[in-house]
Design an enzyme around this catalytic site. Structure first.
Site, PDB file in Angstrom:
ATOM      1  N   ASP A 134       0.619  -1.218   0.071  1.00 15.02           N
ATOM      2  CA  ASP A 134      -0.148  -0.088   0.037  1.00 15.02           C
ATOM      3  C   ASP A 134       1.052   1.236   0.035  1.00 15.02           C
ATOM      4  O   ASP A 134       0.737   2.009  -0.903  1.00 15.02           O
ATOM      5  CB  ASP A 134      -0.963  -0.086   1.154  1.00 15.02           C
ATOM      6  CG  ASP A 134      -1.788   1.231   1.087  1.00 15.02           C
ATOM      7  OD1 ASP A 134      -2.046   1.426  -0.237  1.00 15.02           O
ATOM      8  OD2 ASP A 134      -2.351   1.735   1.975  1.00 15.02           O
ATOM      9  N   CYS A 194     -20.818   1.195 -11.394  1.00 15.67           N
ATOM     10  CA  CYS A 194     -19.980   1.767 -10.507  1.00 15.67           C
ATOM     11  C   CYS A 194     -20.010   3.336 -10.778  1.00 15.67           C
ATOM     12  O   CYS A 194     -20.183   4.438  -9.986  1.00 15.67           O
ATOM     13  CB  CYS A 194     -18.633   1.312 -10.335  1.00 15.67           C
ATOM     14  SG  CYS A 194     -17.804   1.040 -11.979  1.00 15.67           S
ATOM     15  N   CYS A 247     -21.355  -3.517  -7.478  1.00 10.68           N
ATOM     16  CA  CYS A 247     -20.670  -4.062  -8.567  1.00 10.68           C
ATOM     17  C   CYS A 247     -21.095  -5.568  -8.766  1.00 10.68           C
ATOM     18  O   CYS A 247     -21.117  -6.345  -7.751  1.00 10.68           O
ATOM     19  CB  CYS A 247     -19.127  -4.150  -8.481  1.00 10.68           C
ATOM     20  SG  CYS A 247     -18.184  -5.120  -9.653  1.00 10.68           S
TER      21      CYS A 247
END
Ligand code: SF4
Ligand code: SF4
Length: 381
Positions: A134, A194, A247
């Site tokens: 990350d 989305c 989704c």
């Protein structure tokens, strides 16, 4: 050393330590990502949390000189909470996004990557490795896409066929010439759910995100939230899952696989009002281990105030007035004043009027005036 066999053994080992998916990518520079990042910078679409050096983000060889391959790993996290408490009038609740449930994923991924490194070092003595998660320089998603973990979807997530987009991603650059995986074909097709459902229109075109408009990013900022986002944030305290929950590829992907990511419902959906006055110490004790607490308590408190305004929770008005009058932080005083006005009780109106007489901070005064303007609107309506 039979490299092919070693790679198979490594994949099998990864499964035993709770890595749900592993893929192998080349360590060639990420040229198309570079192009995208430059474009994002030009458009001011970046969040500001990312590594600023685009060269480092796109050139693995700058991070590990002998870079040949990158191992991408994915760990699935749950999308469903058992026994989720329901907020009711008088006891409203906020919500942390799914990626913040349970153990902080940074530590969970790091542990696994360290185990993988130890395994590789024991079997491949010449190995050079550099792992990241990350906050590392490389883009987890670009690596995962190249390694065939999933496809890069229009909502800017990597979607895996097995776990949907509810996966944490990490990677390790190595000098080992592994057999490489093929990227996966895009499976979004004509779908654009989305894009159409995003509350702020942050997905500007397929696969591109304007982080400056994304609620997930906005919940993590420390200053006043711009007015246009104050009513759309809803009761989100940290993060936003809307473009994932809508989704179709995430349908039935509950991913209740790893006990450490199962949420404590009282932390993932905490009561809002106690958050207004929580001490630093208590905040650290209760929420400190969650990924969603990394920016400290101030953004969470601001979001809790906005959530109470969203619910028009009249029982919270005395607590909000107290914040407006007594909190040392102008951003909290001002946001509380705005919320008091938004909820719109007579008690709130009186308190705002009084506060305007004594508040010295210019920004807070502006918020009090905005709060009072809601009353003018109410009277007109
Ligand atoms: S996280 Fe929320 S605000 Fe951000 S792009 Fe997805 S739906 Fe939009
Ligand atoms: S909602 Fe549709 S377009 Fe968006 S990521 Fe999912 S499949 Fe792709």
């Amino acid at each position: 050393m039979n490299l092919d066999q070693f790679q198979k053994d490594l994949v099998a080992y990864a499964a035993t330590i709770g890595i749900d998916k592993i893929g192998f990518a080349s360590a060639e520079p990420f040229f198309s990502l570079k192009h995208q990042l430059i474009r994002q910078q030009q458009l001011n679409y970046q969040s500001g949390f990312e590594e600023p050096d685009i060269e480092k983000r796109t050139h693995p060889e700058l991070l590990l000189e002998e870079a040949v391959s990158i191992i991408s790993i994915a760990i699935a996290y749950p999308s469903k909470m058992d026994d989720a408490p329901r907020g009711v009038r008088g006891a409203r609740r906020g919500i942390f996004s799914r990626s913040s449930w349970g153990q902080d994923y940074h530590s969970a991924l790091r542990e696994r990557l360290m185990q993988l490194e130890a395994y590789i070092a024991a079997h491949y003595p010449d190995a050079r490795m550099r792992s990241m998660v990350d906050t590392g320089e490389l883009s987890d998603r670009a690596v995962a896409e190249r390694a065939g973990i999933g496809w890069s979807a229009k909502n800017t997530n990597i979607i895996t066929p097995e776990f949907g987009s509810y996966v944490y991603l990490g990677e390790m650059i190595t000098n080992i010439p592994f057999r490489l995986d093929e990227p996966m074909e895009d499976q979004c097709g004509d779908c654009r759910l989305c894009i159409d459902t995003c509350p702020t229109g942050a997905i500007v075109e397929g696969g591109q995100l304007n982080a400056q408009r994304c609620i997930s990013f906005l919940t993590q900022t420390k200053g006043f939230l711009p007015d246009e986002f104050r009513t759309v944030i809803g009761n989100r305290l940290y993060g936003c899952d809307t473009c994932q929950t809508v989704c179709p590829k995430n349908k039935r992907k509950t991913n209740q696989i790893h006990p450490e990511f199962q949420p404590d419902p009282e932390l993932a959906k905490p009561l809002l009002e106690p958050l207004l006055t929580i001490s630093n110490r208590e905040f650290k004790e209760r929420f400190g281990a969650m990924a969603g607490s990394w920016r400290g308590k101030k953004p969470i408190q601001r979001n809790a105030i906005l959530a109470l305004a969203h619910f028009k929770e009249e029982s919270a008005v005395p607590a909000l007035i107290a914040l407006m009058e007594q909190d040392e932080r102008p951003m909290i005083r001002g946001t509380a004043a705005w919320a008091v006005g938004k909820i719109g009780t007579a008690e709130g109106f009186a308190a705002l009027t009084e506060r305007l007489e004594v508040e010295a901070d210019g920004e807070v005064r502006e918020e009090i005036e905005k709060g009072l303007a809601f009353y003018t609107e109410l009277q007109k309506g």
